[in-house]
Design a protein around this motif. Structure first.
Motif, PDB file in Angstrom:
ATOM      1  N   TRP A 145     -30.129  28.687 -27.942  1.00  0.00           N
ATOM      2  CA  TRP A 145     -28.869  28.311 -28.580  1.00  0.00           C
ATOM      3  C   TRP A 145     -28.589  26.827 -28.393  1.00  0.00           C
ATOM      4  N   PRO A 146     -27.863  26.193 -29.316  1.00  0.00           N
ATOM      5  CA  PRO A 146     -27.555  24.768 -29.182  1.00  0.00           C
ATOM      6  C   PRO A 146     -26.827  24.472 -27.879  1.00  0.00           C
ATOM      7  N   SER A 147     -27.260  23.442 -27.189  1.00  0.00           N
ATOM      8  CA  SER A 147     -26.681  23.088 -25.902  1.00  0.00           C
ATOM      9  C   SER A 147     -27.110  21.687 -25.532  1.00  0.00           C
ATOM     10  N   GLY A 253     -20.677  42.930 -18.775  1.00  0.00           N
ATOM     11  CA  GLY A 253     -20.563  44.273 -18.230  1.00  0.00           C
ATOM     12  C   GLY A 253     -20.572  45.350 -19.293  1.00  0.00           C
ATOM     13  N   THR A 254     -20.459  44.940 -20.548  1.00  0.00           N
ATOM     14  CA  THR A 254     -20.463  45.891 -21.662  1.00  0.00           C
ATOM     15  C   THR A 254     -21.331  45.339 -22.784  1.00  0.00           C
ATOM     16  N   HIS A 255     -21.546  46.147 -23.800  1.00  0.00           N
ATOM     17  CA  HIS A 255     -22.257  45.687 -24.989  1.00  0.00           C
ATOM     18  C   HIS A 255     -21.315  45.008 -25.979  1.00  0.00           C
ATOM     19  N   CYS A 256     -20.054  44.830 -25.582  1.00  0.00           N
ATOM     20  CA  CYS A 256     -19.046  44.258 -26.486  1.00  0.00           C
ATOM     21  C   CYS A 256     -18.579  42.886 -26.011  1.00  0.00           C
ATOM     22  N   PHE A 257     -19.432  42.159 -25.294  1.00  0.00           N
ATOM     23  CA  PHE A 257     -19.057  40.826 -24.820  1.00  0.00           C
ATOM     24  C   PHE A 257     -18.957  39.885 -26.025  1.00  0.00           C
ATOM     25  N   THR A 258     -17.793  39.201 -26.151  1.00  0.00           N
ATOM     26  CA  THR A 258     -17.558  38.344 -27.307  1.00  0.00           C
ATOM     27  C   THR A 258     -16.820  37.084 -26.890  1.00  0.00           C
ATOM     28  N   PHE A 259     -17.381  35.924 -27.204  1.00  0.00           N
ATOM     29  CA  PHE A 259     -16.691  34.657 -26.988  1.00  0.00           C
ATOM     30  C   PHE A 259     -15.615  34.480 -28.063  1.00  0.00           C
ATOM     31  N   PRO A 298     -24.312  33.377 -27.221  1.00  0.00           N
ATOM     32  CA  PRO A 298     -23.460  34.124 -28.159  1.00  0.00           C
ATOM     33  C   PRO A 298     -23.893  35.567 -28.377  1.00  0.00           C
ATOM     34  N   ARG A 299     -25.140  35.895 -28.079  1.00  0.00           N
ATOM     35  CA  ARG A 299     -25.629  37.265 -28.211  1.00  0.00           C
ATOM     36  C   ARG A 299     -26.058  37.739 -26.828  1.00  0.00           C
ATOM     37  N   THR A 300     -25.157  38.415 -26.125  1.00  0.00           N
ATOM     38  CA  THR A 300     -25.428  38.811 -24.753  1.00  0.00           C
ATOM     39  C   THR A 300     -25.435  40.316 -24.624  1.00  0.00           C
ATOM     40  N   GLY A 303     -25.561  43.439 -18.831  1.00  0.00           N
ATOM     41  CA  GLY A 303     -26.401  43.144 -17.686  1.00  0.00           C
ATOM     42  C   GLY A 303     -27.067  41.788 -17.722  1.00  0.00           C
ATOM     43  N   HIS A 304     -26.873  41.048 -18.814  1.00  0.00           N
ATOM     44  CA  HIS A 304     -27.481  39.718 -18.934  1.00  0.00           C
ATOM     45  C   HIS A 304     -26.406  38.635 -18.766  1.00  0.00           C
ATOM     46  N   THR A 305     -26.841  37.448 -18.360  1.00  0.00           N
ATOM     47  CA  THR A 305     -25.917  36.337 -18.156  1.00  0.00           C
ATOM     48  C   THR A 305     -25.374  35.854 -19.490  1.00  0.00           C
ATOM     49  N   ALA A 306     -24.048  35.798 -19.581  1.00  0.00           N
ATOM     50  CA  ALA A 306     -23.392  35.317 -20.795  1.00  0.00           C
ATOM     51  C   ALA A 306     -23.118  33.820 -20.736  1.00  0.00           C
TER      52      ALA A 306
END
Length: 321
Positions: A145-147, A253-259, A298-300, A303-306
């Motif tokens: 991702w852009p950074s 912690g969920t599949h619904c992590f959203t920035f 943006p796509r986490t 269990g993965h680092t967001a």
């Protein structure tokens, strides 16, 4: 692990390099080491820990073709995961990151000395003695991702001070590693508080970009200059380094992590308590003022680092460690 249909298409400005001339190595397959007559440190440059991050491999292949040799000490150039790289497909460029597991999470003794087998594990076991003999190690990476590009140093303050002296890229972040497995730079050989061996990791920018290649080559060149293994060359002017330390690693912690917004790595959120994201019913807010966002994804998946959240350090804090 496929993201097909989820990830956008990313431009491939850099063609995959032809590494066939270099995969034989002279000390191990895919590993080249050259020693000068004059004494000096052992410097190791590592590329292709992830098979689709080949900008660093382009740098090393260029230097091998040019016949680069140290004037003091020893220089080692490594293509870490050529098996994964061999699977690279421009139509699905994310699928060759690894074959069996992330090679940058397998470096603990518990894993390396355990019973499991796999392409990345066997390769790490093969490379470990060579890599741990290095006095200075630079692990060359890029990002999906852009950074803003940055150097990651792990715990030792000596690693942060080294990264600050390089000046390329100027953003330096110390962290505690990953809960999902040990990185190469966090091996005890490099992270012991009273040790002298030092390892850092550079994230040069977005995968497959010309600018990322330039950053990785600039960082590697700066390390060679800093090490004293090569005759002095004039350093390019660089901005003062920005030094930061991770204060919180946010794991989905969920599949619904959203920035809430399309944040990019390197952004600074000025006020503590600013809402960054929602993770199911939970809110993710900045824990302090001037909060640096480190490599938000943006796509986490769960269990993965967001994202990692960091605070800036003063020069006295860095010097005191």
């Amino acid at each position: 692990m496929s993201f097909s249909g989820v990830l956008p298409r990313f431009p491939l400005e850099l063609a995959p390099p032809d590494l066939r001339p270099w995969l034989g190595g002279n000390v191990l397959p895919g590993a080249w080491s050259f020693e000068a007559a004059a004494p000096g440190p052992h410097v190791a440059l590592v590329s292709l820990v992830h098979g689709n991050e080949y900008a660093g491999a382009i740098v090393l292949a260029r230097w091998l073709e040019a016949g680069l040799r140290p004037t003091r000490g020893r220089l080692t150039l490594v293509f870490a995961n050529p098996a994964a790289f061999a699977r690279f497909d421009p139509a699905e460029p994310t699928l060759s990151r690894f074959i069996d597991e992330d090679m940058n999470r397998v470096w603990s003794d518990r894993v390396l000395k355990g019973p499991r087998r796999g392409v990345e594990l066997e390769r790490a076991r093969e490379l470990l003695p060579l890599l741990e003999s290095a006095d200075l190690l630079l692990d060359l990476h890029s990002m999906l991702w852009p950074s803003d590009p940055l150097i990651i140093t792990g715990r030792p303050r000596r690693a942060m001070r080294l990264a600050a002296r390089l000046g390329m890229p100027p953003l330096v972040v110390a962290d505690e590693g990953h809960g999902t497995g040990m990185r190469l730079i966090d091996r005890p050989a490099f992270s012991e508080p009273d040790g002298s061996r030092t390892a850092i990791l550079v994230e040069g920018g977005q995968h497959w970009r010309h600018a990322t290649l330039d950053t990785l080559q600039g960082c590697a060149t700066a390390l060679l200059r800093e090490s004293g293994c090569f005759d002095d060359a004039p350093a390019s002017p660089s901005p003062p380094p920005r030094l930061a330390e991770v204060t919180r690693t946010v794991v989905a912690g969920t599949h619904c992590f959203t920035f809430l917004h399309p944040f990019q790595g390197g952004e600074v959120i000025r006020e503590a308590g600013t809402l960054l994201a929602r993770d199911g019913e939970s809110e993710i807010r900045t824990p302090h003022d001037d909060c640096l966002l480190v490599m938000p994804s943006p796509r986490t998946m769960r269990g993965h680092t967001a994202v990692r959240l960091a605070r800036f350090l003063t020069p006295d804090e860095v010097a005191a460690g």
